[in-house]
Design a protein around this motif. Structure first.
Motif, PDB file in Angstrom:
ATOM      1  N   MET A  48      -4.655   8.065  -6.883  1.00 43.33           N
ATOM      2  CA  MET A  48      -5.720   8.284  -5.905  1.00 43.33           C
ATOM      3  C   MET A  48      -5.150   8.325  -4.497  1.00 43.33           C
ATOM      4  N   ASN A  49      -5.902   8.908  -3.584  1.00 45.47           N
ATOM      5  CA  ASN A  49      -5.491   8.943  -2.183  1.00 45.47           C
ATOM      6  C   ASN A  49      -6.127   7.758  -1.466  1.00 45.47           C
ATOM      7  N   ILE A  50      -5.320   7.064  -0.710  1.00 44.68           N
ATOM      8  CA  ILE A  50      -5.773   5.811  -0.094  1.00 44.68           C
ATOM      9  C   ILE A  50      -5.593   5.874   1.419  1.00 44.68           C
ATOM     10  N   LEU A  51      -6.626   5.412   2.128  1.00 47.19           N
ATOM     11  CA  LEU A  51      -6.562   5.338   3.591  1.00 47.19           C
ATOM     12  C   LEU A  51      -6.638   3.859   3.981  1.00 47.19           C
ATOM     13  N   LEU A  52      -5.655   3.431   4.740  1.00 46.68           N
ATOM     14  CA  LEU A  52      -5.576   2.030   5.180  1.00 46.68           C
ATOM     15  C   LEU A  52      -5.805   1.990   6.687  1.00 46.68           C
ATOM     16  N   ILE A  53      -6.693   1.098   7.124  1.00 51.70           N
ATOM     17  CA  ILE A  53      -7.045   1.020   8.546  1.00 51.70           C
ATOM     18  C   ILE A  53      -6.370  -0.191   9.190  1.00 51.70           C
ATOM     19  N   GLY A  54      -5.664   0.038  10.296  1.00 52.44           N
ATOM     20  CA  GLY A  54      -5.035  -1.057  11.032  1.00 52.44           C
ATOM     21  C   GLY A  54      -3.607  -0.724  11.428  1.00 52.44           C
ATOM     22  N   SER A  55      -2.967  -1.633  12.164  1.00 50.19           N
ATOM     23  CA  SER A  55      -1.624  -1.308  12.658  1.00 50.19           C
ATOM     24  C   SER A  55      -0.716  -2.518  12.812  1.00 50.19           C
ATOM     25  N   GLY A  56      -1.067  -3.628  12.169  1.00 51.52           N
ATOM     26  CA  GLY A  56      -0.254  -4.837  12.360  1.00 51.52           C
ATOM     27  C   GLY A  56       0.674  -5.120  11.191  1.00 51.52           C
ATOM     28  N   LYS A 104       2.702  -2.842  -0.395  1.00 45.47           N
ATOM     29  CA  LYS A 104       2.228  -3.224  -1.734  1.00 45.47           C
ATOM     30  C   LYS A 104       1.453  -2.068  -2.395  1.00 45.47           C
ATOM     31  N   VAL A 105       0.609  -1.411  -1.623  1.00 51.76           N
ATOM     32  CA  VAL A 105      -0.205  -0.305  -2.163  1.00 51.76           C
ATOM     33  C   VAL A 105       0.708   0.828  -2.658  1.00 51.76           C
ATOM     34  N   ALA A 106       1.748   1.118  -1.869  1.00 55.75           N
ATOM     35  CA  ALA A 106       2.635   2.236  -2.214  1.00 55.75           C
ATOM     36  C   ALA A 106       3.416   1.979  -3.503  1.00 55.75           C
ATOM     37  N   GLN A 107       3.514   0.711  -3.916  1.00 51.64           N
ATOM     38  CA  GLN A 107       4.216   0.396  -5.175  1.00 51.64           C
ATOM     39  C   GLN A 107       3.362   0.695  -6.400  1.00 51.64           C
ATOM     40  N   SER A 108       2.084   0.957  -6.180  1.00 54.19           N
ATOM     41  CA  SER A 108       1.173   1.129  -7.310  1.00 54.19           C
ATOM     42  C   SER A 108       1.262   2.536  -7.885  1.00 54.19           C
ATOM     43  N   TYR A 109       1.271   2.616  -9.217  1.00 47.71           N
ATOM     44  CA  TYR A 109       1.277   3.950  -9.838  1.00 47.71           C
ATOM     45  C   TYR A 109      -0.065   4.651  -9.640  1.00 47.71           C
ATOM     46  N   GLY A 145      -1.678   2.802  12.065  1.00 53.53           N
ATOM     47  CA  GLY A 145      -0.365   2.432  11.539  1.00 53.53           C
ATOM     48  C   GLY A 145       0.627   2.068  12.629  1.00 53.53           C
ATOM     49  N   ASN A 146       1.858   1.822  12.214  1.00 54.17           N
ATOM     50  CA  ASN A 146       2.943   1.513  13.160  1.00 54.17           C
ATOM     51  C   ASN A 146       4.221   2.140  12.596  1.00 54.17           C
ATOM     52  N   PRO A 147       5.364   2.020  13.295  1.00 54.83           N
ATOM     53  CA  PRO A 147       6.576   2.664  12.759  1.00 54.83           C
ATOM     54  C   PRO A 147       6.955   2.172  11.359  1.00 54.83           C
ATOM     55  N   GLY A 148       6.563   0.935  11.029  1.00 56.37           N
ATOM     56  CA  GLY A 148       6.854   0.422   9.686  1.00 56.37           C
ATOM     57  C   GLY A 148       6.061   1.166   8.634  1.00 56.37           C
ATOM     58  N   THR A 149       4.767   1.394   8.884  1.00 56.03           N
ATOM     59  CA  THR A 149       3.948   2.098   7.890  1.00 56.03           C
ATOM     60  C   THR A 149       4.312   3.587   7.847  1.00 56.03           C
ATOM     61  N   ALA A 150       4.838   4.115   8.967  1.00 60.23           N
ATOM     62  CA  ALA A 150       5.214   5.538   9.003  1.00 60.23           C
ATOM     63  C   ALA A 150       6.328   5.831   8.002  1.00 60.23           C
ATOM     64  N   ALA A 151       7.112   4.794   7.675  1.00 64.10           N
ATOM     65  CA  ALA A 151       8.198   4.993   6.715  1.00 64.10           C
ATOM     66  C   ALA A 151       7.690   4.941   5.272  1.00 64.10           C
ATOM     67  N   ILE A 152       6.438   4.571   5.081  1.00 60.11           N
ATOM     68  CA  ILE A 152       5.889   4.410   3.721  1.00 60.11           C
ATOM     69  C   ILE A 152       4.871   5.496   3.389  1.00 60.11           C
ATOM     70  N   GLY A 153       4.016   5.818   4.365  1.00 57.30           N
ATOM     71  CA  GLY A 153       2.969   6.822   4.157  1.00 57.30           C
ATOM     72  C   GLY A 153       2.865   7.700   5.385  1.00 57.30           C
ATOM     73  N   THR A 154       1.685   8.295   5.557  1.00 57.84           N
ATOM     74  CA  THR A 154       1.477   9.183   6.703  1.00 57.84           C
ATOM     75  C   THR A 154       0.573   8.481   7.713  1.00 57.84           C
ATOM     76  N   ASN A 155       1.090   8.228   8.912  1.00 53.44           N
ATOM     77  CA  ASN A 155       0.248   7.646   9.964  1.00 53.44           C
ATOM     78  C   ASN A 155      -0.664   8.719  10.541  1.00 53.44           C
ATOM     79  N   LEU A 156      -1.917   8.348  10.791  1.00 51.86           N
ATOM     80  CA  LEU A 156      -2.868   9.264  11.427  1.00 51.86           C
ATOM     81  C   LEU A 156      -3.257   8.660  12.773  1.00 51.86           C
TER      82      LEU A 156
END
Ligand code: AMP
Ligand code: GLY
Length: 428
Positions: A1-9, A18-23, A33-44
């Motif tokens: 599924m496509n997941i949207l996470l809100i926040g930047s801390g 943790k979410v990105a580890q899920s099949y 997001g922040n530079p850390g989340t940018a390395a895992i998913g797509t920051n908007l």
């Protein structure tokens, strides 16, 4: 599924990790997001309270699940905004409705709720400008210390623990007469001071059923030995040695079950995390506060400790199977140690380059989560008070904290500070 996470801390970096580890996760978007989340998913580049912007992004990216990290959009009604719009109502929004988020958004609401459901908490009274004189008399006759709380959200600053009646009366006047916290302090809760050790328990609910997904002890003061000003949290440990089966059984029986039962009986729409801020008073848990989200930095220890797939647990809030989920934890002790900007929690500067990020091993023993960071051209710079945290796993709390500190010693930015004594009372 496509997941949207809100926040930047740091909480959101840990959630993204943790979410990105899920099949179950096909694509992960984070707003903003922040530079850390940018390395895992797509920051908007959409802010957490731009509901219309978030809705458009959710439609454009065919989002199936939206996880709301911080309290502000929840208290402002993001759950209801998505639920009431035919274009977004099929999205599984993880977070309570605005009505239920009042458990965090209004101290008076949460106190009434606890009274209605006989949930242990400190004795209290509430006042507005209309019964101001009565409030002054109540304070003058109250034992010390005395706790004053602005009713609404005040960015973690709305609680005053006064050690003299004079100080309490002055705070009372600032809050009600001078609107110290704006509308948040138009109502003030005055509470008995609880003595004990503060701990946090985290549950996930669908409004009827629940699962406990972890617990932690947060170190809130800036200085070693729990001294100095309060912060958002300087580090955490989990599991907490005294939160054994017997204590957790009491927490569940006296607090978690009646709380979820109350939410259900009152018909509050709640599909999300419940953060129980507790005081362990000589082995008896009492509620200090509810939050309608995960904690920061508690998330940074509870998610690395949680073995179960997070997206599976979250998905279970939407199909009545939450009780069937098997919650499993990784072995060992977990600790997270937060590196903060010089001057924090007072004034601090931002924009300093952070060196050494690439030196930190990312493995089962150590994980780096970014919090107040930002991009300046292509490099990562400080962008907040709490900058980044290292979570480590060890055989003991002491070992986990040592591993986290050793990793932090490889990182430098101007003014960097972290507590060296996280977990100090659990040495061994
Ligand atoms: P809150 O914003 O409700 O989390 O309160 C901030 C902090 O004040 C808590 O984390 C506690 O450390 C402290 N606190 C709040 N209420 C009480 C109380 N009734 N007794 C003792 N400490 C409290
Ligand atoms: N660490 C405390 C909080 O997230 O409110």
């Amino acid at each position: 599924m496509n997941i949207l996470l809100i926040g930047s801390g740091g909480r959101e970096h840990a959630l993204a990790w943790k979410v990105a580890q899920s099949y179950h996760c096909d694509h992960l978007y984070i707003a903003p997001g922040n530079p850390g989340t940018a390395a895992i998913g797509t920051n908007l580049p959409i802010s957490i309270d731009d509901f219309e912007g978030l809705k458009q992004a959710a439609i454009a990216h065919q989002i199936d699940m939206m996880i709301v990290g911080p309290e502000e959009p929840l208290v402002k009604g993001i759950f209801d905004f998505f639920a009431n719009d035919p274009a977004t109502q099929a999205i599984n929004v993880i977070g309570p409705s605005a009505a239920a988020a009042q458990l965090e958004g209004s101290k008076a609401f949460s106190k009434h709720f606890m009274q209605r459901h006989q949930i242990p908490t400190a004795g209290y009274a509430e006042f507005t400008i209309d019964n101001y004189e009565q409030g002054r008399q109540y304070i003058a006759a109250h034992s010390l210390p005395i706790v004053l709380k602005a009713d609404g959200l005040a960015a973690g600053k709305g609680v005053i623990i006064a050690t003299t009646h004079q100080e309490a009366l002055e705070s009372f006047e600032s809050m009600l007469q001078h609107k110290q916290f704006g509308t948040a302090s138009a109502r003030v809760v005055i509470e008995e001071f609880l003595t004990g050790i503060e701990v946090s328990v985290f549950a996930l609910t669908d409004g009827k059923n629940y699962q406990i997904i972890g617990h932690a002890k947060d170190y809130k003061r800036i200085g070693e030995g729990d001294t100095g000003l309060n912060t958002g949290g300087m580090g955490c440990v989990s599991p907490v040695p005294f939160m054994d089966e017997a204590f957790m059984a009491k927490v569940e029986e006296k607090i978690v079950r009646p709380t979820i039962g109350g939410i259900s009986k009152e018909g509050l729409a709640y599909k999300g995390f419940v953060f129980f801020g507790l005081m362990n008073c000589d082995g008896e848990p009492s509620v200090i506060e509810y939050n309608c989200r995960l904690g920061d930095p508690e998330t940074e220890v509870i998610l690395p400790r949680l073995q179960t797939d997070l997206v599976s647990i979250l998905a279970a809030t939407d199909n009545g199977t939450l009780e069937d989920v098997n919650i499993e934890y990784n072995e060992g002790a977990f600790a997270t140690v937060m590196a903060v900007s010089g001057g924090y929690p007072g004034d601090y500067q931002k924009g300093f380059p952070i060196n050494g990020l690439d030196l930190i091993p990312q493995n089962q023993k150590t994980t780096l989560f970014q919090a107040g960071t930002g991009f300046k051209d292509d490099s990562i710079v400080t962008n907040g008070g709490r900058v980044l945290t290292i979570t480590a796993q060890g055989n003991t709390i002491t070992e986990a904290v040592e591993t986290a500190k050793n990793a932090l010693n490889m990182i430098q930015f101007e003014g960097m500070n972290f507590r060296k004594d996280i977990g100090y009372e659990f040495k061994g």
